[in-house]
Enzyme design. Structure first.
Site, PDB file in Angstrom:
ATOM      1  CG  ASP A 146      -0.249  -0.150   2.526  1.00 21.28           C
ATOM      2  OD1 ASP A 146       0.889  -0.662   2.543  1.00 21.28           O
ATOM      3  OD2 ASP A 146      -0.822   0.240   3.558  1.00 21.28           O
ATOM      4  CG  HIS A 179      -1.770   4.537  -0.414  1.00 23.99           C
ATOM      5  ND1 HIS A 179      -0.864   4.755   0.577  1.00 23.99           N
ATOM      6  CD2 HIS A 179      -2.663   3.627   0.080  1.00 23.99           C
ATOM      7  CE1 HIS A 179      -1.205   4.025   1.645  1.00 23.99           C
ATOM      8  NE2 HIS A 179      -2.294   3.319   1.359  1.00 23.99           N
ATOM      9  NE  ARG A 209      -0.300   3.913   6.394  1.00 25.18           N
ATOM     10  CZ  ARG A 209      -1.296   4.470   5.708  1.00 25.18           C
ATOM     11  NH1 ARG A 209      -1.394   5.784   5.631  1.00 25.18           N
ATOM     12  NH2 ARG A 209      -2.181   3.716   5.108  1.00 25.18           N
ATOM     13  CG  ASP A 210       2.948   1.896  11.815  1.00 25.83           C
ATOM     14  OD1 ASP A 210       2.221   2.502  11.009  1.00 25.83           O
ATOM     15  OD2 ASP A 210       2.689   1.795  13.023  1.00 25.83           O
ATOM     16  CD  GLU A 211      -1.373   0.173   6.545  1.00 21.37           C
ATOM     17  OE1 GLU A 211      -1.419   1.045   7.410  1.00 21.37           O
ATOM     18  OE2 GLU A 211      -2.393  -0.292   6.021  1.00 21.37           O
ATOM     19  CG  ASP A 234      -4.331  -0.637  -1.444  1.00 28.68           C
ATOM     20  OD1 ASP A 234      -5.238  -1.234  -0.846  1.00 28.68           O
ATOM     21  OD2 ASP A 234      -3.796   0.387  -0.998  1.00 28.68           O
ATOM     22  CD1 TRP A 292      -8.357  -4.470   0.579  1.00 28.68           C
ATOM     23  CD2 TRP A 292     -10.320  -3.600  -0.048  1.00 28.68           C
ATOM     24  NE1 TRP A 292      -8.256  -3.101   0.639  1.00 28.68           N
ATOM     25  CE2 TRP A 292      -9.431  -2.537   0.267  1.00 28.68           C
ATOM     26  CE3 TRP A 292     -11.600  -3.277  -0.472  1.00 28.68           C
ATOM     27  CZ2 TRP A 292      -9.803  -1.201   0.165  1.00 28.68           C
ATOM     28  CZ3 TRP A 292     -11.968  -1.938  -0.570  1.00 28.68           C
ATOM     29  CH2 TRP A 292     -11.083  -0.922  -0.257  1.00 28.68           C
ATOM     30  CD  GLU A 334      -3.620   6.327   2.868  1.00 24.18           C
ATOM     31  OE1 GLU A 334      -2.854   7.081   3.500  1.00 24.18           O
ATOM     32  OE2 GLU A 334      -4.030   5.252   3.310  1.00 24.18           O
TER      33      GLU A 334
END
Ligand code: BGC
Length: 895
Positions: free
Chosen positions: A489, A780, A493-495, A502, A554, A759
């Protein structure tokens, strides 16, 4: 070879086979299975060039091949136009066998081509002669934490990278050597003082409980008779480091593991295997902290000079231990490795606080910084922090990184010059803050290293509009930033998770920019690995942190992505491999449906994610996507020759559509929710009869006009909105949206300095400033999906058949542009479509690769072409049916 040539006519073909690939990879040294598949492209100048037949020779040495000796397989002359997916049908390849192959093709007139340049591949290992080993690196010192970043479970635990080594003696001259390496974690393999490859993050992210990949490298030139050393640096990565949000590390295991096997073949025909085992030794080195999210800390004073070379005294190194009980399948890596692809110098350096320098690279990217330092002191500590945005005072804005510390530290050994870049971390950034320097950095003191999975670039569009060109560059950058071993994605960041929604929203556009066949070949296995026993697909694959119930749009990545890859690359084997899982998913949805079939009473759905004040009912999304996935399964069944399934799912598709109309469409044609997204879904997926479709088209246009030519759509609606506008004959509206520069729009982002796709439409607005830092990435790709439409409509390039065997070239003349140049180097070769409007005339130049047939539509009823065939006027354009070659057309088209 001579005799083969004599069989064919002595006239030489204008065609030549190039770009040979095995299992969709260039010279892979470990491929799975007994029947790896061959592919090639055809190069040739001239019109209507076709392949009528081919012959493949496979030999155990390049010299054999040169002599025309196919000791492993000679396909014989095969009368076929196929140029990809042709399975090896020779004798057993044997574990680790290295093999050469070449292809000759016969053109339409029967003339043979030259034999292609030989290409190599290697069979995968059947049975390892090496142990999994481990060494328990000590915990690092208490790592430094930045209070402005929250959300990590304290105390932060970071460990040093471990060094492994094994010295061995090669008694005789070496003729060939192949190194195989895998890890639960990240590994860099070294041989005799050098890294074997520039690849990063080997062997990639999988569900390590089920499967782990290995890589194979040719190390012949790195080894020599006498003493040799095989070394490895092992880091945590996805296996045991911090992954995703929640501040959790060690998702799969607490300690990384390593397995290495080097197959050495001697000139005298004998061979030897050097495998990892309890006789290896390990220690920690200069990398004292390493983590994807947190960053890396390197203390150059702790370097162990020569550790990976013969003769080094491994004093204090400890024995490793053999690790039993690892049950994951170990398979050849089937994707594209991650590599650095561009190095950027500082565009601008500011000093918002004394001694705190902020380097602006002018481009958002994923990667890290490389330090080039001069005149350093021992122990001098250089700290690097990263961000996508700046605070008004010029300092870094890091709040949107959430729990990612994104900080690297380099401690100098001291001297005239030092260079460093990290190995086991990456960040998403445009700005790098550097502290600890003795003087202001020069343009090259801190460089940005942009990394990505090395998916070969194949597509490019350039137009007369700089804003559109910037948008295109932004989408391509954002793709590279997020295709890091898996489709993620965001990179900052912490992702950084493999969000399925996506990926499915963007996959078709991704194919326009680069060759993502191998990249998705890998990820689709990861997606299937996470399918639940009931048949649901997850939110993220590999599945950690976020859950196993993806929900509509998704979870549907499980059907959409294999289908898209099949459409673009014609890879039937891939489709067949995933078909059972695709079908299972539709069955899962059916089983949980209410009578109708209609959506279940309760289900998870992210909705039209990050839309602008427009809530599309989740039931509408559920039903529309259920219909879409079912339609895909019906079509896939047809392609695979499964007539019974095709019929069954086509009938189910009709029922779902009927239920959609009954439950969600009013007699006046209003779809429940009445958002732009509602109408986009219904029209994109053909859910309505012609009368209702006309009303839906009108309501969509009204919905856009009500917002003064703006979209309200989120990830789900934006995916298809432009295609739908083209479908309903409203390219005029699509062009207005494309070129809009007021909020919310693509142009608005570009005019506000975006160098990547945001994003959210409202990531930053003049009225409200930055969005909520809890969810505000500037990289994103979902909204970048518009560029797939641009390639297809303005670029005019459409596949009419899976694998681009038949194409439609139908450029739409956007009145905001005076010219557009589009190239797409597809699976069969280069397709080009350039157009310009000049002095009231439209000029279109088209190029098509061999083995392709095309319908070319040139706007204007009386267009003329230099092609022999005659153009046929039809509804506002003139059309030609043509084969490969270059063509020019003109018309009196008026915009
Ligand atoms: C991610 C997305 C994802 C979404 C699911 C976010 O945190 O960044 O891009 O699709 O969650 O709702």
């Amino acid at each position: 070879m001579l005799s083969a040539l004599l069989l064919w006519t002595s006239m030489k073909s204008l065609l030549s086979p190039v770009d040979l690939r095995c299992e969709n990879l260039t010279s892979p040294l470990a491929v799975e299975g007994e029947h790896p598949r061959f592919s090639w492209k055809l190069k040739g100048e001239g019109r209507d060039l076709r392949q009528k037949g081919y012959r493949i020779l496979v030999a155990s040495s390049k010299d054999f091949l040169r002599e025309g000796k196919a000791d492993l397989w000679d396909s014989g002359e095969v009368s076929s136009a196929e140029q990809f997916g042709i399975p090896y049908a020779g004798s057993g390849l044997g574990s680790g066998k290295r093999v050469w192959w070449s292809v000759q093709i016969q053109d339409a007139g029967g003339a043979p081509s030259e034999w292609s340049k030989p290409a190599e591949f290697g069979a995968g290992l059947t049975g390892w002669k090496a142990d999994w080993i481990g060494w328990d690196a000590p915990d690092g010192d208490k790592p430094e934490w930045h209070p402005e970043i929250g959300r990590v479970k304290n105390p932060l635990l970071l460990r040093p990278a471990s060094l492994f080594r094994k010295e061995f003696h090669a008694a005789r001259p070496i003729s060939r050597a192949t190194a195989y390496v895998t890890a639960l974690g990240l590994v860099d393999l070294h041989v005799n003082g050098k890294r074997v490859a520039d690849d990063l993050f080997t062997p990639g992210w999988t569900n390590y409980d089920k499967r782990v990949y290995y890589r194979a490298f040719d190390v012949t030139s790195m080894l020599h008779r006498g003493e040799n050393v095989v070394g490895a640096v092992l880091g945590d990565g996805w296996y045991s480091g911090y992954v995703g949000y929640g501040g959790i590390r060690a998702h799969y295991g607490d300690r990384p593991r390593l397995r290495v096997q080097v197959n050495v073949e001697y000139a005298d025909g004998s061979s030897e295997i050097i495998g990892s085992g309890p006789d290896w030794v390990a220690t920690s080195g200069p990398t004292v902290e390493q983590d994807f999210l947190m960053g890396e800390k390197y203390d150059a004073r702790k370097e162990r000079n020569g550790w990976d070379k013969p003769g080094y005294k491994a004093q204090g190194w400890q024995p490793v231990h053999k690790v039993d009980g690892i049950t994951a399948e170990v398979e050849p890596f089937c994707g594209d490795p991650v590599r650095a692809y561009e190095r950027l110098k500082a565009k601008k350096v500011t000093e918002p606080e004394p001694g705190v320098y902020v380097v602006d690279f002018g481009q958002n990217l994923a990667g890290f910084a490389k330090l080039n330092l001069k005149d350093t002191k021992p122990g001098q500590l250089i700290k690097l922090r990263f961000a996508e945005w700046l605070n008004p005072d010029g300092t870094l804005y890091v709040k949107n990184l959430r729990g990612a510390r994104a900080t690297d530290v380099y401690i100098c050994k001291g001297g005239a010059a030092e260079e460093w870049e990290p190995r086991f971390t990456f960040h998403g950034f445009r700005y790098c803050e550097v502290t600890g320097l003795a003087q202001r950095p020069e343009a090259t003191t801190v460089q940005a290293v942009a990394i990505s999975s090395a998916t070969p670039e194949v597509g490019h569009i350039e137009t007369s509009d700089p804003i559109l060109n910037r948008l295109s560059a932004n989408a391509w950058w954002t793709q590279k930033m997020n295709f890091i071993d898996i489709p993620t994605d965001c990179p900052q960041r912490d992702e950084r998770l493999g969000w399925t929604g996506d990926a499915q929203a963007y996959i078709r556009t991704a194919c326009s920019y680069s060759d993502v066949q191998a990249f998705f070949q890998k990820w689709l296995v990861a997606l299937d690995d996470e399918q639940t026993a009931e048949g649901n697909f997850p939110m993220v694959a590999p599945t950690k942190v976020a859950g196993h119930d993806g929900g509509p749009a998704w979870a549907d990545a499980g059907t959409i992505c294999p289908w898209t890859i099949y459409q673009v690359y014609g890879d039937k084997q891939l489709l067949a491999r995933h078909y059972p899982q695709m079908k299972k998913f539709v069955e899962f949805n059916l089983a949980r449906s209410q009578a109708g079939p209609l959506p279940p009473k309760e289900f998870h759905c992210f909705g039209d994610w990050v839309s602008i004040n427009a809530d599309t009912p989740k039931e509408v999304i559920w039903q529309a996507y259920f219909a879409y996935s079912t339609d895909i399964v019906a079509k896939a069944a047809r392609e695979l020759g499964n007539a019974e399934d095709a019929k069954h799912y086509a009938a189910l598709h009709e029922q779902i559509k009927e239920a959609f109309n009954k439950a969600f469409v009013s007699p006046e044609g209003v779809i429940q929710g009445d958002t732009q997204c509602c109408y986009v879904l219904a029209l994109a997926f053909d859910l309505l009869d012609p009368k209702m479709a006309k009303i839906a088209a009108d309501r969509l246009i009204k919905g856009i006009e009500d917002r003064k030519t703006h979209l309200s759509t989120g990830f789900v609606g934006t995916r298809d909105v432009m295609q739908v506008l083209s479908k309903i004959g409203r390219n005029d509206m699509a062009f207005r949206l494309l070129h809009n520069t007021t909020f919310p729009s693509w142009g608005f982002e570009v005019l506000n300095g975006a160098t990547s796709i945001w994003e959210r439409w409202d990531g930053w607005t003049p009225d409200k400033g930055l969005q909520d830092p809890d969810m505000n990435s500037f990289a994103h790709y979902a909204y970048g999906a518009v560029m797939g439409w641009v390639f297809a409509e303005i670029g005019g390039i459409h596949a009419l058949e899976p694998g681009f065997g038949k194409v439609l070239i139908a450029p739409q003349i956007d009145p905001h542009l005076t010219w557009a140049k589009t190239r797409y180097d597809g699976i069969r070769g280069l397709i080009r479509c350039d157009w310009k409007v000049e002095n009231g005339k439209l000029h279109v130049d088209v190029e098509l690769p061999p083995n392709t047939s095309a319908e070319i539509r040139v706007p204007g009823a009386n267009a003329k072409g230099d092609a022999d065939a005659i153009g046929v006027p039809a509804g506002g354009y003139t059309s030609w049916a043509l084969g490969s070659g270059r063509y020019s057309f003109t018309s009196d088209y008026k915009s």
